[in-house]
Design a protein around this motif. Sequence first.
Motif, mmCIF file in Angstrom:
data_model
loop_
_atom_site.group_PDB
_atom_site.id
_atom_site.type_symbol
_atom_site.label_atom_id
_atom_site.label_comp_id
_atom_site.label_asym_id
_atom_site.label_seq_id
_atom_site.Cartn_x
_atom_site.Cartn_y
_atom_site.Cartn_z
ATOM 1 N N VAL A 1 -50.264 -27.561 -28.223
ATOM 2 C CA VAL A 1 -48.947 -27.997 -29.194
ATOM 3 C C VAL A 1 -48.110 -26.963 -29.631
ATOM 4 C CG1 VAL A 1 -48.159 -29.278 -31.034
ATOM 5 C CG2 VAL A 1 -49.671 -30.493 -29.501
ATOM 6 N N LEU A 2 -48.799 -26.094 -30.220
ATOM 7 C CA LEU A 2 -48.229 -24.592 -31.045
ATOM 8 C C LEU A 2 -47.514 -23.866 -30.017
ATOM 9 C CD1 LEU A 2 -50.645 -23.895 -33.912
ATOM 10 C CD2 LEU A 2 -48.344 -25.293 -34.061
ATOM 11 N N LEU A 3 -48.399 -23.798 -28.952
ATOM 12 C CA LEU A 3 -47.533 -22.774 -27.791
ATOM 13 C C LEU A 3 -46.487 -23.391 -27.501
ATOM 14 C CD1 LEU A 3 -48.041 -20.136 -26.387
ATOM 15 C CD2 LEU A 3 -49.331 -21.764 -24.560
ATOM 16 N N GLY A 4 -46.514 -24.701 -27.021
ATOM 17 C CA GLY A 4 -45.273 -25.166 -26.484
ATOM 18 C C GLY A 4 -44.108 -25.249 -27.311
ATOM 19 N N TYR A 5 -44.555 -25.615 -28.626
ATOM 20 C CA TYR A 5 -43.269 -25.284 -29.600
ATOM 21 C C TYR A 5 -42.622 -23.895 -29.677
ATOM 22 C CZ TYR A 5 -41.098 -26.109 -34.391
ATOM 23 O OH TYR A 5 -40.288 -26.048 -35.352
ATOM 24 N N LEU A 6 -43.427 -23.111 -29.959
ATOM 25 C CA LEU A 6 -43.223 -21.775 -30.144
ATOM 26 C C LEU A 6 -42.705 -21.063 -28.929
ATOM 27 C CD1 LEU A 6 -46.079 -20.336 -32.132
ATOM 28 C CD2 LEU A 6 -43.855 -20.768 -33.071
ATOM 29 N N VAL B 1 -32.035 -25.467 -30.206
ATOM 30 C CA VAL B 1 -33.618 -24.798 -30.686
ATOM 31 C C VAL B 1 -34.547 -25.752 -31.150
ATOM 32 C CG1 VAL B 1 -34.792 -22.938 -32.083
ATOM 33 C CG2 VAL B 1 -32.360 -22.527 -31.289
ATOM 34 N N HIS B 2 -34.281 -26.790 -31.991
ATOM 35 C CA HIS B 2 -35.017 -27.578 -32.542
ATOM 36 C C HIS B 2 -35.359 -28.812 -31.486
ATOM 37 C CE1 HIS B 2 -33.567 -26.688 -36.702
ATOM 38 N NE2 HIS B 2 -34.602 -25.888 -36.351
ATOM 39 N N LEU B 3 -34.425 -29.066 -30.692
ATOM 40 C CA LEU B 3 -34.685 -30.042 -29.357
ATOM 41 C C LEU B 3 -35.629 -29.480 -28.506
ATOM 42 C CD1 LEU B 3 -33.905 -32.855 -28.268
ATOM 43 C CD2 LEU B 3 -32.040 -31.667 -27.021
ATOM 44 N N LEU B 4 -35.377 -28.131 -28.066
ATOM 45 C CA LEU B 4 -36.392 -27.640 -27.075
ATOM 46 C C LEU B 4 -37.702 -27.329 -27.698
ATOM 47 C CD1 LEU B 4 -36.064 -27.393 -23.919
ATOM 48 C CD2 LEU B 4 -35.795 -24.902 -24.472
ATOM 49 N N ALA B 5 -37.851 -27.061 -28.942
ATOM 50 C CA ALA B 5 -39.077 -26.969 -29.653
ATOM 51 C C ALA B 5 -39.981 -28.175 -29.611
ATOM 52 C CB ALA B 5 -38.884 -26.449 -31.106
ATOM 53 N N ALA B 6 -39.185 -29.284 -29.898
ATOM 54 C CA ALA B 6 -40.011 -30.556 -29.933
ATOM 55 C C ALA B 6 -40.364 -30.927 -28.462
ATOM 56 C CB ALA B 6 -38.949 -31.636 -30.528
ATOM 57 N N VAL B 7 -39.417 -30.563 -27.458
ATOM 58 C CA VAL B 7 -39.902 -30.842 -26.069
ATOM 59 C C VAL B 7 -41.156 -29.995 -25.656
ATOM 60 C CG1 VAL B 7 -39.123 -30.449 -23.723
ATOM 61 C CG2 VAL B 7 -37.721 -31.600 -25.373
ATOM 62 N N GLY B 8 -41.168 -28.796 -26.189
ATOM 63 C CA GLY B 8 -42.226 -28.201 -25.947
ATOM 64 C C GLY B 8 -43.659 -28.423 -26.358
ATOM 65 N N CYS C 1 -44.131 -31.666 -27.085
ATOM 66 C CA CYS C 1 -44.511 -32.793 -26.630
ATOM 67 C C CYS C 1 -45.234 -32.664 -25.072
ATOM 68 C CB CYS C 1 -43.587 -33.898 -26.302
ATOM 69 S SG CYS C 1 -43.264 -34.211 -28.226
ATOM 70 N N LEU C 2 -44.511 -31.855 -24.374
ATOM 71 C CA LEU C 2 -44.348 -31.650 -22.997
ATOM 72 C C LEU C 2 -45.148 -30.272 -22.479
ATOM 73 C CD1 LEU C 2 -41.144 -33.242 -21.298
ATOM 74 C CD2 LEU C 2 -43.159 -34.145 -22.000
ATOM 75 N N GLY C 3 -45.357 -29.495 -23.209
ATOM 76 C CA GLY C 3 -45.778 -28.124 -22.997
ATOM 77 C C GLY C 3 -44.523 -26.934 -22.512
ATOM 78 N N TRP C 4 -44.914 -25.977 -22.937
ATOM 79 C CA TRP C 4 -44.151 -24.726 -22.646
ATOM 80 C C TRP C 4 -43.393 -24.530 -21.370
ATOM 81 C CZ3 TRP C 4 -44.725 -20.275 -19.590
ATOM 82 C CH2 TRP C 4 -45.929 -20.195 -18.998
ATOM 83 N N ILE C 5 -44.174 -24.736 -20.125
ATOM 84 C CA ILE C 5 -43.678 -24.910 -18.814
ATOM 85 C C ILE C 5 -42.626 -25.897 -18.733
ATOM 86 C CG2 ILE C 5 -44.175 -24.950 -16.332
ATOM 87 C CD1 ILE C 5 -46.951 -23.901 -17.054
ATOM 88 N N ASP C 6 -42.886 -27.270 -19.170
ATOM 89 C CA ASP C 6 -41.832 -28.112 -18.995
ATOM 90 C C ASP C 6 -40.519 -27.873 -19.679
ATOM 91 O OD1 ASP C 6 -43.469 -29.182 -17.147
ATOM 92 O OD2 ASP C 6 -44.162 -31.076 -18.289
ATOM 93 N N ALA C 7 -40.880 -27.201 -20.944
ATOM 94 C CA ALA C 7 -39.529 -26.967 -21.660
ATOM 95 C C ALA C 7 -38.813 -25.775 -21.225
ATOM 96 C CB ALA C 7 -40.224 -26.401 -23.052
ATOM 97 N N THR C 8 -39.544 -24.966 -20.784
ATOM 98 C CA THR C 8 -38.900 -23.852 -20.019
ATOM 99 C C THR C 8 -37.842 -24.379 -18.583
ATOM 100 O OG1 THR C 8 -40.435 -22.068 -20.725
ATOM 101 C CG2 THR C 8 -38.759 -21.574 -19.028
ATOM 102 N N VAL C 9 -38.767 -25.186 -17.899
ATOM 103 C CA VAL C 9 -37.927 -25.673 -16.708
ATOM 104 C C VAL C 9 -36.667 -26.801 -17.072
ATOM 105 C CG1 VAL C 9 -38.317 -27.475 -14.922
ATOM 106 C CG2 VAL C 9 -39.925 -25.593 -15.238
#
Length: 131
Positions: free
Chosen positions: A20-25, A52-59, A61-69
């Motif tokens: 969760v922290l990795l995805g958020y960051l 920034v806040h929206l994609l941090a929340a997506v990261g 919840c879904l993970g860093w790879i999905d947030a980047t995609v």
Amino acid sequence: AEAGAVTRAPPLWLGVLGGVLLGYLVGAAVVWAVRILGSIAFNKEAMGLGDVHLLAAVGACLGWIDATVALFAGAFVGLALYPVTSILMRSSNRTLPFGPSLAIAAALVFFAKPALEWGLGQILGQPIDLP
């Protein structure tokens, strides 16, 4: 490791918290970098802090790879929505918010992940299994 040493996996809660922290960051850092570099390049604010806040929340919840995609997919969603929004707003010179495109892209990534993996596998010629 020494002979006879036993290695253990971390507790489940610690692994989840780390993910969760990795995805958020990472989600926040990617958009923050685009925000800062875009602001320097265009000499005006390129993205809002809400993105920034929206994609941090997506990261988170879904993970860093999905947030980047989702960030890159958001650009394509924004391009697809531009004609509709410019007609509805009756002006083509207004800046369009990126948050709605980002939210739609995150939902598309979440629901269409198997199709996305299949398409990437077809392009790259090998199966893709995103975490």
